[in-house]
Design an enzyme around this catalytic site. Structure first.
Site, PDB file in Angstrom:
ATOM      1  N   SER A   1       8.523  -2.635  -3.123  1.00  0.00           N
ATOM      2  CA  SER A   1       8.924  -1.292  -2.736  1.00  0.00           C
ATOM      3  C   SER A   1      10.425  -1.107  -2.996  1.00  0.00           C
ATOM      4  O   SER A   1      10.884  -1.301  -4.117  1.00  0.00           O
ATOM      5  CB  SER A   1       8.546  -1.029  -1.262  1.00  0.00           C
TER       6      SER A   1
ATOM      7  N   GLU B   1       4.256   1.113  -9.937  1.00  0.00           N
ATOM      8  CA  GLU B   1       3.484   1.627  -8.812  1.00  0.00           C
ATOM      9  C   GLU B   1       4.422   2.464  -7.969  1.00  0.00           C
ATOM     10  O   GLU B   1       5.639   2.465  -8.181  1.00  0.00           O
ATOM     11  CB  GLU B   1       2.878   0.481  -7.990  1.00  0.00           C
TER      12      GLU B   1
ATOM     13  N   HIS C   1       1.710  -0.883  -2.968  1.00  0.00           N
ATOM     14  CA  HIS C   1       1.533  -0.407  -1.600  1.00  0.00           C
ATOM     15  C   HIS C   1       0.077  -0.344  -1.152  1.00  0.00           C
ATOM     16  O   HIS C   1      -0.197   0.008  -0.012  1.00  0.00           O
ATOM     17  CB  HIS C   1       2.165   0.985  -1.447  1.00  0.00           C
TER      18      HIS C   1
END
Length: 312
Positions: free
Chosen positions: A118, A216, A282
């Site tokens: 992330s 992503e 995620h």
């Protein structure tokens, strides 16, 4: 210049001391403790950075001040008794503290595994371009996936202790080739919005030539994803990329009707293999993905085969 394989740090062994730090967002205490307990069950000796449970006095989305977050990471990295540095969670804030780190001192301290995803994408890029070090994109010590999904934990544990056991990574159920084909290159990437935010910064890589790009994201509507992918295209990060692995797109709108057509539009014209739903990021049960290693992507089979185990 094409990407080259980066230095692989050593794998972990039972009894290893690992540091848990919070370079980005604040860490819920009720998630940190069970995460540490799980690491102890693995035979590790986790130590926690002094400011991991801090919260910034003005900006509550940060885990303490920039200087304190940087100090925790640098202290952990430069401590010769620490075998690996694991991030507690993502959120936002890694970019704010990156330039406060003494990268020369961290380089002199030598390689060790570094784990996160992330917002930690910004640090993965720094570790690649400033330290020339391979890293691990995977579940974090106080993250929901690490705490609640046995599959994600098992894959991470194998990646840390027995990486030859996961030298072939198999995509999640439902993976398919958005663009068929096979390609060899060096893995890099992570969260798309963070990669876009890195463009134009002093230590950003010029392009992705020779790379297998992992992408992503979470919580980005289709028009924002369009802007992010267009930024990556216009600033050259996708120049020379040999293949693309797409992970999860949680809370990014309807996948089949909005996200998939956008990915096909922005990435399909590159003329390289693209596989979707590979199973990292995620989404639930995320795989641990090595960054900075040579690998072969088979988009049709949904596999990524590493030339060498992720850790030495």
């Amino acid at each position: 210049m094409s990407l080259v394989p980066l230095t692989r740090p050593a794998r972990l062994v039972p009894g290893a001391r690992v540091a848990v730090v919070a370079p980005s967002g604040p860490v819920p205490e009720d998630r940190l403790k069970p995460g540490l307990d799980l690491l102890r069950e693995w035979g590790l000796d986790p130590v926690v950075g002094a400011h991991v449970l801090d919260r910034h006095p003005e900006f509550g989305y940060l885990a303490g001040t920039d200087a304190d977050r940087a100090a925790d990471l640098q202290a952990a990295w430069c401590d010769p008794s620490v075998a690996a540095v694991l991030c507690a969670r993502g959120g936002y804030g890694a970019q704010r503290m990156s330039d406060l780190l003494d990268w020369d001192a961290m380089r002199a301290a030598g390689p060790k595994p570094f784990l996160g995803f992330s917002d930690i994408t910004a640090l993965h890029e720094d570790f690649a371009t400033r330290l020339h070090l391979a890293t691990l994109h995977g579940p974090m010590a106080a993250g929901i996936d690490f705490l609640q999904h046995e599959g994600a934990r098992a894959h991470l544990r194998a990646s840390l202790f027995a990486p030859e056991a996961v030298q072939v990574l198999h995509a999640a159920e439902g993976a398919r080739a958005l663009v068929p084909g096979r390609a060899e290159g060096i893995t890099f990437g992570g969260c798309a919005s963070l990669l876009a935010a890195e463009r134009g910064t002093p230590h950003a890589r010029p392009d992705g030539a020779g790379g297998l790009l992992l992408l992503e994201d979470v919580g980005e509507e289709a028009y924002r994803l369009d802007r992010i992918l267009t930024q990556l295209l216009r600033t050259g990060l996708l120049d020379g990329v040999r293949g693309i692995l797409l992970g999860s797109w949680e809370e990014c709108g309807p996948y089949e009707s909005e996200v998939r057509p956008l990915l096909a539009d922005r990435l399909g014209g590159l003329g390289v293999p693209v596989v979707e739903h590979f199973g990292f990021g995620h989404g639930r049960g995320a795989l641990t993905m090595p960054l900075g290693v040579r690998a072969v992507l088979d988009a049709d089979a949904g596999t990524l085969t590493l030339a060498e185990p992720a850790l030495a």
